[in-house]
Design a protein around this motif. Structure first.
Motif, PDB file in Angstrom:
ATOM      1  N   MET C   1      35.813  30.674  39.293  1.00 39.56           N
ATOM      2  CA  MET C   1      35.224  31.528  40.338  1.00 39.56           C
ATOM      3  C   MET C   1      36.068  32.780  40.526  1.00 39.56           C
ATOM      4  N   ILE C   2      35.408  33.885  40.654  1.00 39.55           N
ATOM      5  CA  ILE C   2      36.147  35.133  40.860  1.00 39.55           C
ATOM      6  C   ILE C   2      36.583  35.196  42.324  1.00 39.55           C
ATOM      7  N   PRO C   3      37.869  35.459  42.535  1.00 41.46           N
ATOM      8  CA  PRO C   3      38.314  35.510  43.933  1.00 41.46           C
ATOM      9  C   PRO C   3      37.620  36.641  44.694  1.00 41.46           C
ATOM     10  N   GLU C   4      37.331  36.339  45.914  1.00 40.04           N
ATOM     11  CA  GLU C   4      36.640  37.291  46.760  1.00 40.04           C
ATOM     12  C   GLU C   4      37.555  38.479  47.052  1.00 40.04           C
ATOM     13  N   THR C   5      37.022  39.688  47.087  1.00 42.96           N
ATOM     14  CA  THR C   5      37.871  40.832  47.407  1.00 42.96           C
ATOM     15  C   THR C   5      37.719  41.194  48.867  1.00 42.96           C
ATOM     16  N   PHE C   6      38.685  42.017  49.255  1.00 43.09           N
ATOM     17  CA  PHE C   6      38.717  42.561  50.609  1.00 43.09           C
ATOM     18  C   PHE C   6      37.367  43.186  50.999  1.00 43.09           C
ATOM     19  N   LEU C   7      36.878  44.014  50.075  1.00 42.31           N
ATOM     20  CA  LEU C   7      35.686  44.781  50.410  1.00 42.31           C
ATOM     21  C   LEU C   7      34.459  43.881  50.547  1.00 42.31           C
ATOM     22  N   GLU C   8      34.366  42.918  49.603  1.00 41.75           N
ATOM     23  CA  GLU C   8      33.213  42.013  49.689  1.00 41.75           C
ATOM     24  C   GLU C   8      33.214  41.305  51.040  1.00 41.75           C
ATOM     25  N   ASN C   9      34.431  40.893  51.398  1.00 42.63           N
ATOM     26  CA  ASN C   9      34.541  40.184  52.672  1.00 42.63           C
ATOM     27  C   ASN C   9      34.160  41.090  53.833  1.00 42.63           C
ATOM     28  N   LEU C  10      34.582  42.360  53.714  1.00 47.33           N
ATOM     29  CA  LEU C  10      34.273  43.311  54.786  1.00 47.33           C
ATOM     30  C   LEU C  10      32.764  43.501  54.918  1.00 47.33           C
ATOM     31  N   LYS C  12      30.294  41.553  53.556  1.00 48.59           N
ATOM     32  CA  LYS C  12      29.521  40.319  53.674  1.00 48.59           C
ATOM     33  C   LYS C  12      29.449  39.883  55.126  1.00 48.59           C
ATOM     34  N   ASP C  13      28.288  39.666  55.590  1.00 49.49           N
ATOM     35  CA  ASP C  13      28.088  39.118  56.937  1.00 49.49           C
ATOM     36  C   ASP C  13      28.763  39.928  58.035  1.00 49.49           C
ATOM     37  N   TYR C  14      29.103  41.197  57.755  1.00 49.19           N
ATOM     38  CA  TYR C  14      29.728  41.974  58.844  1.00 49.19           C
ATOM     39  C   TYR C  14      28.688  42.159  59.936  1.00 49.19           C
ATOM     40  N   PRO C  15      28.958  41.621  61.108  1.00 49.61           N
ATOM     41  CA  PRO C  15      27.914  41.624  62.133  1.00 49.61           C
ATOM     42  C   PRO C  15      27.666  43.033  62.673  1.00 49.61           C
TER      43      PRO C  15
END
Lengths: 316, 289, 491
Positions: C1-10, C12-15
């Motif tokens: 699995m490719i580790p999640e990056t900062f940006l994806e996390n930012l 993804k699901d940013y409310p």
């Protein structure tokens, strides 16, 4: 420099040095008691620790019975003992915090880290591992802090104040360690001392002051004796923990502080000079004539120097 | 012209040794239109140098710093004061017509400039509803006449009694229990006048001890009221007098707190007692009639 | 699995935070222009590494001893760190230009106001500001009357709090004219970002903040008593137990000044001296971080042990200067705040550059009626309490609480002012508990210095973050955190 700042620097030096000697003493007593001659039992070892730390009364005020884990806990990390190593570390940090702008970031951070490290020890870890880990960490930290102070501070009056505290306290601690050991010897000695016990005690004395290895080297491997141990700890002017060495250092420390002002008989520089001269020309026989009395008087003189120094420089 | 020899003495005792202190005495007669200080000597038991400073209102403080251990401190101020005028002080002109007086008192600029003497302090504050109506200004006569009238009404209403009040007794306490000493009379009158927006200030000073005045054995307190065209007029409800050549002013302010004769700070703090003595002797009798 | 990056996390699901201005994202959830560089850079960083960096930042503050004490009823002096969020808040050059001019204007006018109300009182005589408001203020100090400090500066250091409302505009929330704190966090946050994100920082053209202490030193020296060539300046702190002690020490260290406590100083012959190992040394300027009430027990609170007896007399005599002057609190009173736009027009004959939040004054009948009718939409503040205490937030209160508070207001009308709930803008913030980026409310504490003929605005400031979800109060003593604030240079 503010008198209050000087006061804090002086006490940082004193506490750091006191912490180091106390930890070393606890560590050495604890470890060497395990292979001590029979006459020196565990009970005596614990009494010796309390005697050295001036903690006999305060320990018995809140503990019943002498158990090694209780005594060690009391002297190292007990919050309720105002003179535990941990509380001394706290006092050191409070003093450093109060004069944060007079010391370097490096020195502050090393003291702050020391504080957080000692806070991390608890009763459990101490009981499981014994005092070695704690004492070792503490001694390493004090060495680091002193090194950081030497290497990062301007060698001016602020630095000299810390050094003054260190040198004065070290001389006092050495006299206290000698007195404790003389006390131990008295306690074990109904019968004339055997060679083995004798040698054991003098070696323990040197080890407690961190001077066993260097003294062996100095005396070319001849086993420690009363004469050699006392002479080494009081009169050797090359051994950085001897009383004479520290008195001489005190003189130079104060020269920086007073800026080589002329010395008058009422100032602390005069008192120190006089005591140093006395020790400089003191023979070993004079000491051994009655070593306990000699060391007691010497300790009292050193304490008075502290009092005079505070009056002259540190009142605010 | 009258000349007085004024001697003020204070003696402090401390239960525990004091190592550091700063004292400020507000006891020196001031120099103004009506009086001047000709000579002044200050002595103290520790033989320390004193220095002068101005308080917020510009009056001279005598200050002393002590940086040595002591448990007892005594200060003596002696001075010669000459009163430049006789009779009632400050009055230079006739009263303005009432209407014009009120116009001055009610103008925004005037109120802003004198707010300190119009605004109640915690010592002078009085609930308006509780002030007897006959003590209020009915605006049927010039302000000056109302002031003299109020002065004697308060004098008659109050009973002079020492030991029943303290330095922190408030005007409203005095209204409940009309007994006390000069500062109580003064605070009460200040409170009544300020409630009506009439500017007035607390005055501390000395009284000629050769006269039969109440309160002359200690420092005295009276007040000054601002009357348009006349300026600040001294009124003493304790003695039902207008201040004249028998009154030697030291300082003024919003209330007692601004005129307290001694303020000090000691280290370490601890219990202490202070006693003051005052001597005011008239030196020459050449009064101009 | 490719580790999640900062940006994806930012992303993804940013409310969404409807109704609030988001500093990072526009209405269409696109990253705003001035945030692109940083998000591009961080896009390459794995989330795990970002989390490590975050942890490193935390430890770094702890070792530096950047802790503050929190006082509450139950515990005394618990040491806590002020959590620092790695993702910086970015302000473009043009926006900042307006802010800076606005701050300089506002502080100039407030200094003129202070000089006026303590001397000629023209603004009161002209009825621009009601005299009752000032005369009844506990901060209007008798000790400052008919006296002008050197260089006519009262507020040398001002901490103006700004917010960005849902309309995208900056508003002044309050002025802090007494002894504003927070600059140490600005400086240490910057050190942390530089340590942790060095390449990004050096490629981003960020205006420096390190010149703050230098400028402060210049300001302090510039207001020394006349005739003193090489003034001795000190920082006066209440001591190690003060919550901002770290800051006092840091500033003293950076400016090369002695950090003194009240007991180190004394007054003799109307001069101030400090007690040194070689005897007394005269002090010319005191940057005091002790509140007015405590600086002189002979003038203010007699029980104070933090101050210097006789200091106010020496000050009025002109033998020492105080930074800031006493009595400045009268001008940052929340009721006076509402008059600041008028104050600016009165003294400078200019329109205010920065907006003021509309304020209803409960002492006015019309305003009171409005407040009582719309209490659920308003934030009510006591005019005389600082630190965020005593604030009533209408839309968070129950019916009963609303009813009760109306009575409280009516009983003490002058004590309360009300303002519409400002919709503080939000900023993506890393939340440790969820391991996600979430929008959190922010404000901005700015720092303006005024010396003898010079003004300096720190290009940056303290972006405070309300870490609790939905919490509108951003204050270190109320569980907030902070961000480094990047003011970009014109490219």
């Amino acid at each position: 420099m503010l008198s209050r700042t000087a006061n804090s620097l002086f006490w940082i030096g004193r506490y750091i040095e006191r912490i180091e000697h106390l930890s070393r003493y606890i560590n050495v007593q604890y470890l060497s008691s395990s292979d001590a001659p029979r006459a020196f039992n565990k009970q005596l070892m614990l009494e010796s620790m309390l005697y050295m730390a001036h903690a006999w009364d305060s320990y018995h005020a809140c503990n019943s019975g002498m158990y090694d884990n209780h005594v060690v806990y009391f002297l190292t990390i007990d919050d309720k003992n105002p003179f535990s190593v941990k509380n001394y570390v706290g006092l050191t940090r409070e003093n450093a915090r109060g004069i944060r702008n007079n010391i370097t970031t490096e020195l502050w951070e090393s003291i702050n880290r020391f504080y957080h490290t000692t806070k991390g020890f608890n009763r459990d870890s101490l009981e499981k591992k014994g005092p070695y880990d704690f004492c070792k960490t503490v001694m390493e930290s004090t060495t680091i802090i002193k090194g950081v102070a030497d290497d990062t501070l301007l060698h001016n009056e602020a630095w000299s104040m810390i050094k003054t505290g260190i040198h004065l306290e070290r001389a006092i601690q050495i006299t206290q360690i000698i007195l404790s050991k003389l006390n131990d010897i008295k306690a074990t000695g109904h019968s004339p001392m055997s060679q083995a016990i004798n040698s054991y005690h003098w070696a323990a004395l040197l080890r407690s002051s961190g001077g066993l290895d260097v003294s062996r080297n100095f005396y070319g491997g001849v086993p420690p004796s009363r004469e050699r141990a006392i002479s080494f700890l009081v009169l050797n002017d090359k051994f950085p923990k001897s009383v004479l060495f520290n008195l001489q250092k005190l003189k130079t420390d104060l020269n920086i502080i007073s800026n080589n002002k002329p010395i008058t008989p009422d100032c602390v520089e005069f008192t120190i000079g006089k005591l140093t001269a006395k020790m400089d020309y003191c023979t070993l026989d004079e000491i051994l004539n009655n070593e306990e009395e000699f060391v007691l008087t010497l300790q009292e003189d050193l304490i008075q120097i502290g009092v005079q120094l505070e009056k002259q420089y540190l009142t605010y | 012209m009258v000349t007085y020899q004024v001697i003020y003495e204070a003696e402090n005792h401390y239960e525990h040794e004091v190592t550091e202190a700063l004292f400020k005495f507000l006891v020196l007669p001031c120099t103004d239109d009506t009086q001047e200080v000709l000579e002044e000597t200050v002595e103290n038991s520790l033989d320390l140098p004193v220095f002068h400073a101005s308080n917020v209102f510009g009056y001279q403080l005598i200050c002393i710093r002590v940086a040595q251990p002591f448990q007892h401190f005594k200060l003596k101020v002696s001075c010669t004061v000459r009163k430049k005028t006789t009779g009632m002080l400050h009055i230079t002109e006739e009263s303005l017509p009432l209407e014009e007086e009120l116009k001055v008192l009610q103008s925004e600029d005037f109120i802003v400039d004198h707010f300190l003497y119009i605004q109640q302090t915690s010592l002078t504050d009085l609930p308006v509803a509780r002030i007897p109506r006959d003590l209020l200004f009915q605006k049927d006569k010039p302000l000056f006449d109302y002031i003299t009238d109020l002065n004697s009404r308060l004098h008659n209403m109050m009973e002079y009694q020492t030991g029943v009040t303290t330095f922190s007794t408030r005007a409203c306490d005095v209204l409940d229990n009309p007994r006390g000493v000069c500062q109580d009379y003064t605070h009460l009158m200040l409170g009544i006048l300020r409630q009506q927006q009439i500017p007035c200030r607390y005055v501390s000073g000395y009284l000629n001890q050769g006269q039969v005045f109440l309160g002359s054995l200690q420092m005295h307190a009276w007040l000054e009221v601002y009357i348009p065209s006349m300026g600040w007029v001294g009124v003493d409800p304790t003695n039902n007098m207008m201040s004249d050549q028998h009154y030697i002013k030291v300082a003024d302010g919003a209330d007692f707190d601004d005129c307290s004769p001694l303020k000090g700070h000691i280290r370490p703090t601890g219990p202490n007692t202070t006693s003051h003595t005052v001597e005011v002797v008239e030196q020459s009798q050449q009064q101009q009639q | 699995m490719i580790p999640e990056t900062f940006l994806e996390n930012l992303l993804k699901d940013y409310p969404n935070a409807p109704g609030f201005y988001d500093e990072v994202f526009d209405e269409n959830k696109y990253i705003r222009e001035h945030y692109r560089k940083i998000t591009d850079h961080l896009a390459k960083i794995r989330l795990e590494d970002f989390q490590n960096m975050n942890e490193y930042a935390r430890r770094s503050s702890f070792e530096q001893g950047i802790t503050f004490n929190v006082y509450s009823d139950t515990s005394q002096g618990v040491e806590r760190i002020f959590p620092f969020d790695l993702l910086p808040r970015i302000i473009p050059a043009k926006e900042w230009d307006t802010i800076e001019r606005g701050l300089a204007q506002r502080n100039l006018a407030l200094n003129m106001f202070l000089k006026d109300i303590y001397n000629e009182k023209k603004i009161l005589k002209d009825k621009v500001v009601p005299k009752e408001l000032l005369f009844s203020s506990q901060h209007y100090s008798k000790y400052m009357m008919d006296f002008v400090p050197y260089s006519q500066v009262y507020v040398h250091i001002s901490g103006t709090d700004l917010i960005r409302h849902s309309d995208g505009e900056y508003y002044v929330l309050e002025d802090n004219l007494r002894t504003p704190s927070g600059i140490s966090y600005v400086l240490s946050n910057r050190i942390s970002t530089k340590r942790i994100l060095p390449t990004l920082f050096f490629n981003s053209n960020v205006q420096p903040v390190v010149d703050y202490s230098e400028s402060l030193l210049e300001v302090i020296k510039s207001v020394a008593p006349q005739g003193v060539d090489d003034p001795v300046c000190v920082v006066l702190t209440p001591g190690v137990y003060n919550s901002a002690y770290y800051e006092h020490a840091l500033l003293a260290l950076q400016m090369g000044m002695q950090l003194v406590e009240g007991r180190d100083l004394y007054v003799d012959h109307n001069f101030v001296y400090m007690k040194t190992i070689h005897g007394p040394k005269k002090v010319d300027v005191i940057y005091r971080r002790v509140d007015d009430d405590y600086i002189d027990p002979l003038a203010f609170r007699p029980d104070s042990t933090l101050g210097v007896p006789g200091l106010m007399t020496a000050y009025r005599q002109g033998n020492v200067n105080l930074v800031n002057a006493p009595g400045t609190g009268v001008a940052d009173d929340k009721a006076v705040y509402t008059y600041v736009p008028d104050i600016i027009r009165y003294y400078l004959n200019e329109e205010p550059i920065l907006k003021n939040v509309h304020t209803y004054r409960c002492e006015k009948d019309n305003d009171l009626n409005y407040v009582l009718e719309h209490l659920n939409e308003l934030v009510v503040k006591p005019v005389d309490e600082s630190g965020g205490y005593g604030i009533f937030i209408g839309n968070k209160a129950s019916q009963q609480e609303l009813r009760d508070f109306k009575e409280v207001i009516k009983a003490n009308r002058r004590k309360y002012i009300a303002q519409p709930t400002m919709a503080l803008s939000v900023h993506a913030t890393y939340i440790e508990e969820t391991g996600m980026f979430e929008p959190r409310h922010i404000d901005l504490r700015t720092f303006t210095l005024s010396g003898d003929r010079s003004t300096y605005v720190c290009k940056g400031g303290l972006t405070r973050v309300a870490l609790r979800k939905g919490n509108l109060i951003v204050n270190s003593s109320q569980g907030g955190g902070s961000k480094d604030t990047w003011v970009l240079q014109d490219e």
